[in-house]
Write an enzyme that holds these catalytic residues in place. Structure first.
Site, PDB file in Angstrom:
ATOM      1  N   VAL A   1       1.024  -1.319  -0.106  1.00  0.00           N
ATOM      2  CA  VAL A   1       0.063   0.071   0.005  1.00  0.00           C
ATOM      3  C   VAL A   1       0.844   1.348  -0.019  1.00  0.00           C
ATOM      4  O   VAL A   1       0.372   2.420  -0.132  1.00  0.00           O
ATOM      5  CB  VAL A   1      -1.134   0.095   0.952  1.00  0.00           C
TER       6      VAL A   1
ATOM      7  N   SER B   1      -2.427   5.737  16.610  1.00  0.00           N
ATOM      8  CA  SER B   1      -1.831   5.088  17.844  1.00  0.00           C
ATOM      9  C   SER B   1      -1.712   6.070  18.942  1.00  0.00           C
ATOM     10  O   SER B   1      -1.495   7.272  18.867  1.00  0.00           O
ATOM     11  CB  SER B   1      -0.416   4.628  17.333  1.00  0.00           C
TER      12      SER B   1
ATOM     13  N   TYR C   1       7.728   5.859  14.271  1.00  0.00           N
ATOM     14  CA  TYR C   1       6.408   5.410  14.325  1.00  0.00           C
ATOM     15  C   TYR C   1       5.442   6.804  14.776  1.00  0.00           C
ATOM     16  O   TYR C   1       4.477   6.915  14.179  1.00  0.00           O
ATOM     17  CB  TYR C   1       6.269   4.413  15.161  1.00  0.00           C
ATOM     18  N   ALA C   2       5.752   7.058  16.034  1.00  0.00           N
ATOM     19  CA  ALA C   2       5.033   8.357  16.743  1.00  0.00           C
ATOM     20  C   ALA C   2       4.720   9.619  15.501  1.00  0.00           C
ATOM     21  O   ALA C   2       3.652  10.045  15.466  1.00  0.00           O
ATOM     22  CB  ALA C   2       5.495   8.838  17.816  1.00  0.00           C
TER      23      ALA C   2
ATOM     24  N   SER D   1       4.731   9.270  12.120  1.00  0.00           N
ATOM     25  CA  SER D   1       3.861   8.631  10.951  1.00  0.00           C
ATOM     26  C   SER D   1       2.334   8.790  11.573  1.00  0.00           C
ATOM     27  O   SER D   1       1.529   9.178  11.136  1.00  0.00           O
ATOM     28  CB  SER D   1       4.267   7.383  10.776  1.00  0.00           C
TER      29      SER D   1
HETATM   30  P1  NAP Z   1      -0.150  -6.535  12.413  1.00  0.00           P
HETATM   31  O1  NAP Z   1      -0.607  -7.832  13.152  1.00  0.00           O
HETATM   32  O2  NAP Z   1       1.533  -6.620  12.217  1.00  0.00           O
HETATM   33  O3  NAP Z   1      -0.733  -6.469  11.144  1.00  0.00           O
HETATM   34  C1  NAP Z   1      -0.378  -5.400  10.048  1.00  0.00           C
HETATM   35  C2  NAP Z   1      -0.629  -5.795   8.752  1.00  0.00           C
HETATM   36  O4  NAP Z   1      -0.267  -4.769   7.528  1.00  0.00           O
HETATM   37  C3  NAP Z   1      -0.006  -7.235   8.375  1.00  0.00           C
HETATM   38  O5  NAP Z   1      -0.700  -8.086   7.807  1.00  0.00           O
HETATM   39  C4  NAP Z   1       1.044  -6.753   7.349  1.00  0.00           C
HETATM   40  O6  NAP Z   1       1.647  -7.664   6.530  1.00  0.00           O
HETATM   41  C5  NAP Z   1       0.241  -5.677   6.827  1.00  0.00           C
HETATM   42  N1  NAP Z   1       1.294  -4.763   5.873  1.00  0.00           N
HETATM   43  C6  NAP Z   1       2.484  -4.167   6.379  1.00  0.00           C
HETATM   44  N2  NAP Z   1       2.981  -3.783   5.374  1.00  0.00           N
HETATM   45  C7  NAP Z   1       2.300  -3.476   4.446  1.00  0.00           C
HETATM   46  C8  NAP Z   1       2.315  -2.933   3.049  1.00  0.00           C
HETATM   47  N3  NAP Z   1       3.398  -2.226   2.817  1.00  0.00           N
HETATM   48  N4  NAP Z   1       1.142  -2.893   2.319  1.00  0.00           N
HETATM   49  C9  NAP Z   1       0.238  -3.928   2.594  1.00  0.00           C
HETATM   50  N5  NAP Z   1       0.185  -4.482   3.901  1.00  0.00           N
HETATM   51  C10 NAP Z   1       1.185  -4.206   4.858  1.00  0.00           C
HETATM   52  O7  NAP Z   1      -0.293  -5.151  13.257  1.00  0.00           O
HETATM   53  P2  NAP Z   1      -1.513  -4.761  14.098  1.00  0.00           P
HETATM   54  O8  NAP Z   1      -1.081  -4.875  15.717  1.00  0.00           O
HETATM   55  O9  NAP Z   1      -2.743  -5.552  13.747  1.00  0.00           O
HETATM   56  O10 NAP Z   1      -1.552  -3.156  13.602  1.00  0.00           O
HETATM   57  C11 NAP Z   1      -2.434  -2.781  12.949  1.00  0.00           C
HETATM   58  C12 NAP Z   1      -2.451  -0.992  12.859  1.00  0.00           C
HETATM   59  O11 NAP Z   1      -2.810  -0.669  14.140  1.00  0.00           O
HETATM   60  C13 NAP Z   1      -1.116  -0.796  12.501  1.00  0.00           C
HETATM   61  O12 NAP Z   1      -1.341   0.532  11.838  1.00  0.00           O
HETATM   62  C14 NAP Z   1      -0.544  -0.377  13.922  1.00  0.00           C
HETATM   63  O13 NAP Z   1       0.551   0.630  13.861  1.00  0.00           O
HETATM   64  C15 NAP Z   1      -1.737   0.152  14.625  1.00  0.00           C
HETATM   65  N6  NAP Z   1      -1.395  -0.031  16.080  1.00  0.00           N
HETATM   66  C16 NAP Z   1      -1.392  -1.167  16.695  1.00  0.00           C
HETATM   67  C17 NAP Z   1      -1.363  -1.138  18.093  1.00  0.00           C
HETATM   68  C18 NAP Z   1      -1.086  -2.363  18.655  1.00  0.00           C
HETATM   69  O14 NAP Z   1      -0.895  -2.663  19.977  1.00  0.00           O
HETATM   70  N7  NAP Z   1      -1.271  -3.623  18.074  1.00  0.00           N
HETATM   71  C19 NAP Z   1      -1.385  -0.099  18.853  1.00  0.00           C
HETATM   72  C20 NAP Z   1      -1.539   1.075  18.070  1.00  0.00           C
HETATM   73  C21 NAP Z   1      -1.843   1.153  16.839  1.00  0.00           C
HETATM   74  P3  NAP Z   1       2.910  -8.609   6.750  1.00  0.00           P
HETATM   75  O15 NAP Z   1       2.352  -9.769   7.863  1.00  0.00           O
HETATM   76  O16 NAP Z   1       3.466  -9.160   5.633  1.00  0.00           O
HETATM   77  O17 NAP Z   1       3.969  -7.856   7.430  1.00  0.00           O
END
Ligand code: NAP
Length: 241
Positions: free
Chosen positions: A59, A136, A149-150, A152
């Protein structure tokens, strides 16, 4: 969500997967944009009776996203909602952070939202629509070791409010959700000690579940959120208030 088509980026696992499943359970059709294979979730959603497609794209690539959105219109007939969820971390203290750590995180977390939003707004101008950007807690309060990260995630908040102002009168709502610590691959590397410290700091005394985010995203996308735009909803168990 009946008769809606929602694009969820990064929907193959974690928070994105939960959002995709919950929107489908509420009767919506779901398209996943992910760099990882998402065919199992697409199968799951189809078995539940909703339409679902998956485009394996990066993306952060402007042209790939434009082509994929055109394909969604061709295959699904419309795009009603977008959830900019795909994101990564590359944590290091600033002095150790490499230029490529900065660039990669900004490209995937922030530029991807520009790519996807620009591509769908072209269509939403005629129909209206709703967009949710997954920011986030780090973007709201900062976090040592996460300057890239922060930045972004704070950037996503400015982006959310600007696009909300630009297209509100065309019936397009744009909001952000700022999760705290949610149980996904992103946080599973936390050791026992950090987990315990975290629990003490969270008034609700637990990490969040991906569904805690999915429910709020659904609320914002659905008619229940129809008078909300340019807002940032913190979903963090009270860790930041
Ligand atoms: P996750 O389990 O790592 O899932 C992220 C997904 O995005 C993965 O399927 C990943 O694919 C995909 N992705 C990464 N780079 C990509 C790209 N260039 N193009 C298309 N897809 C891509 O993360 P999550 O914890 O669910 O987080 C989801 C969102 O919530 C993120 O934006 C994260 O910053 C935000 N967030 C999470 C938390 C937390 O505590 N978990 C807290 C605050 C905010 P791959 O598996 O191939 O990498």
């Amino acid at each position: 969500m009946k008769d809606t088509v929602t694009i969820v980026t990064g929907g193959s696992q974690g928070i994105g997967r939960s959002i995709a499943e919950f929107l489908a359970a509420k009767g919506g059709d779901v398209v996943i944009f992910d760099i990882a294979d998402s065919s199992d979730i697409v199968q799951y959603i189809r078995q539940k009776g909703q339409r679902s497609e998956f485009y394996q794209i990066d993306v952060s690539n402007f042209n790939m996203v434009g082509e994929a959105v055109d394909k969604v219109i061709k295959d699904m007939g419309r795009v009603s909602n977008l959830v900019n969820n795909a994101g990564i971390t590359a944590d290091k203290l600033l002095l150790r952070m490499k230029e490529e750590d900065w660039d990669r995180v900004l490209q995937i977390n922030l530029k991807s939202a520009f790519n996807c939003t620009k591509a769908v707004v072209r269509y939403m101008l005629k129909t209206g629509g709703s967009i949710v950007n997954i920011s986030s807690i780090a973007g709201v309060m900062g976090n040592a070791g996460q300057a890239n990260y922060a930045a972004s995630k704070a950037g996503l908040i400015g982006f959310t409010k600007s696009v909300a102002r630009e297209y509100g009168e065309r019936g397009i709502r744009v909001n952000a959700v700022a999760p705290g610590f949610i149980k996904t691959r992103m946080t599973e590397s936390l050791d026992e000690k950090s987990r315990e410290t975290m629990f003490k700091a969270i008034p609700l005394g637990r990490l969040g579940e991906p569904d805690d985010i999915a429910h709020v995203v659904y609320f914002l996308l659905s008619e229940y959120g129809s008078y909300i735009t340019g807002e940032v909803i913190n979903v963090n168990g009270g860790l930041y208030m």
